[in-house]
Write a protein that holds these residues in place. Sequence first.
Motif, mmCIF file in Angstrom:
data_model
loop_
_atom_site.group_PDB
_atom_site.id
_atom_site.type_symbol
_atom_site.label_atom_id
_atom_site.label_comp_id
_atom_site.label_asym_id
_atom_site.label_seq_id
_atom_site.Cartn_x
_atom_site.Cartn_y
_atom_site.Cartn_z
ATOM 1 N N MET A 1 -11.779 -26.632 4.498
ATOM 2 C CA MET A 1 -12.590 -25.456 4.624
ATOM 3 C C MET A 1 -11.910 -24.504 5.599
ATOM 4 N N SER A 2 -12.011 -23.228 5.349
ATOM 5 C CA SER A 2 -11.426 -22.219 6.222
ATOM 6 C C SER A 2 -12.155 -22.189 7.546
ATOM 7 N N SER A 3 -11.426 -22.183 8.624
ATOM 8 C CA SER A 3 -11.961 -22.151 9.994
ATOM 9 C C SER A 3 -13.104 -23.153 10.157
ATOM 10 N N ASN A 4 -14.102 -22.776 10.910
ATOM 11 C CA ASN A 4 -15.263 -23.635 11.107
ATOM 12 C C ASN A 4 -16.497 -23.071 10.424
ATOM 13 N N ALA A 5 -16.310 -22.231 9.448
ATOM 14 C CA ALA A 5 -17.428 -21.613 8.737
ATOM 15 C C ALA A 5 -18.188 -22.668 7.951
ATOM 16 N N PRO A 6 -19.504 -22.539 7.878
ATOM 17 C CA PRO A 6 -20.300 -23.506 7.113
ATOM 18 C C PRO A 6 -20.027 -23.390 5.612
ATOM 19 N N SER A 7 -20.324 -24.444 4.894
ATOM 20 C CA SER A 7 -20.065 -24.510 3.462
ATOM 21 C C SER A 7 -21.009 -23.607 2.672
ATOM 22 N N PRO A 8 -20.480 -22.866 1.695
ATOM 23 C CA PRO A 8 -21.348 -22.097 0.824
ATOM 24 C C PRO A 8 -22.167 -22.983 -0.115
ATOM 25 N N ARG A 9 -21.892 -24.277 -0.088
ATOM 26 C CA ARG A 9 -22.709 -25.200 -0.868
ATOM 27 C C ARG A 9 -24.133 -25.231 -0.324
ATOM 28 N N VAL A 10 -24.291 -24.974 0.961
ATOM 29 C CA VAL A 10 -25.600 -24.967 1.598
ATOM 30 C C VAL A 10 -26.327 -23.653 1.302
ATOM 31 N N ARG A 11 -25.629 -22.550 1.508
ATOM 32 C CA ARG A 11 -26.159 -21.214 1.222
ATOM 33 C C ARG A 11 -25.028 -20.374 0.673
ATOM 34 N N HIS A 12 -25.252 -19.749 -0.475
ATOM 35 C CA HIS A 12 -24.165 -19.027 -1.145
ATOM 36 C C HIS A 12 -23.550 -17.933 -0.285
ATOM 37 N N ASP A 13 -24.327 -17.278 0.558
ATOM 38 C CA ASP A 13 -23.781 -16.182 1.350
ATOM 39 C C ASP A 13 -22.917 -16.648 2.522
ATOM 40 N N TYR A 14 -22.843 -17.965 2.757
ATOM 41 C CA TYR A 14 -21.917 -18.477 3.769
ATOM 42 C C TYR A 14 -20.462 -18.219 3.358
ATOM 43 N N LEU A 15 -20.233 -17.953 2.071
ATOM 44 C CA LEU A 15 -18.882 -17.643 1.610
ATOM 45 C C LEU A 15 -18.318 -16.438 2.362
ATOM 46 N N LEU A 16 -19.186 -15.531 2.746
ATOM 47 C CA LEU A 16 -18.756 -14.318 3.445
ATOM 48 C C LEU A 16 -18.208 -14.614 4.836
ATOM 49 N N LEU A 17 -18.484 -15.798 5.371
ATOM 50 C CA LEU A 17 -18.015 -16.163 6.702
ATOM 51 C C LEU A 17 -16.599 -16.733 6.698
ATOM 52 N N HIS A 18 -16.055 -16.995 5.522
ATOM 53 C CA HIS A 18 -14.727 -17.597 5.412
ATOM 54 C C HIS A 18 -13.644 -16.535 5.467
ATOM 55 N N LYS A 19 -12.471 -16.973 5.873
ATOM 56 C CA LYS A 19 -11.317 -16.075 5.880
ATOM 57 C C LYS A 19 -11.031 -15.648 4.443
ATOM 58 N N PRO A 20 -10.282 -14.562 4.261
ATOM 59 C CA PRO A 20 -10.016 -14.079 2.899
ATOM 60 C C PRO A 20 -9.395 -15.120 1.974
ATOM 61 N N LEU A 21 -8.515 -15.984 2.475
ATOM 62 C CA LEU A 21 -7.904 -16.994 1.618
ATOM 63 C C LEU A 21 -8.733 -18.272 1.674
ATOM 64 N N ILE A 22 -9.530 -18.490 0.651
ATOM 65 C CA ILE A 22 -10.381 -19.679 0.613
ATOM 66 C C ILE A 22 -9.764 -20.712 -0.317
ATOM 67 N N SER A 23 -10.170 -21.946 -0.138
ATOM 68 C CA SER A 23 -9.671 -23.025 -0.994
ATOM 69 C C SER A 23 -10.441 -23.029 -2.315
ATOM 70 N N ALA A 24 -9.906 -23.749 -3.283
ATOM 71 C CA ALA A 24 -10.589 -23.891 -4.570
ATOM 72 C C ALA A 24 -11.929 -24.596 -4.376
ATOM 73 N N ARG A 25 -11.974 -25.562 -3.467
ATOM 74 C CA ARG A 25 -13.227 -26.271 -3.208
ATOM 75 C C ARG A 25 -14.284 -25.323 -2.637
ATOM 76 N N THR A 26 -13.893 -24.465 -1.710
ATOM 77 C CA THR A 26 -14.840 -23.514 -1.143
ATOM 78 C C THR A 26 -15.324 -22.540 -2.216
ATOM 79 N N ALA A 27 -14.414 -22.125 -3.097
ATOM 80 C CA ALA A 27 -14.803 -21.241 -4.201
ATOM 81 C C ALA A 27 -15.828 -21.933 -5.099
#
Length: 97
Positions: free
Chosen positions: A1-27
């Motif tokens: 997971m990028s940095s220490n941002a929470p997983s978007p699996r919990v809440r979809h808008d957590y994706l916005l907390l990740h760095k621009p380059l996210i992993s396939a799993r985070t996507a």
Amino acid sequence: MSSNAPSPRVRHDYLLLHKPLISARTALEAFATPEGVEAYRGFPNLISKAQTLLPDLQQLIETMPPEFVAARVRMALDGVPLIAPVDHDIPTGLMGD
């Protein structure tokens, strides 16, 4: 997971907390809730990245309700196979000897 941002699996808008380059799993985690499916269904780059882990994601989004898509995404994230192993042995007499 990028940095220490929470997983978007919990809440979809957590994706916005990740760095621009996210992993396939985070996507893919972004689609793990019905709200995430609705919010991100129009982002082909995100879908494309997630499809490296769940190749049929685009088809699922186009043909199934968001609740079903999210359930399938969670199954993929948890490592649950879509199709259970099948025993192809037909019991004797079933097909009329």
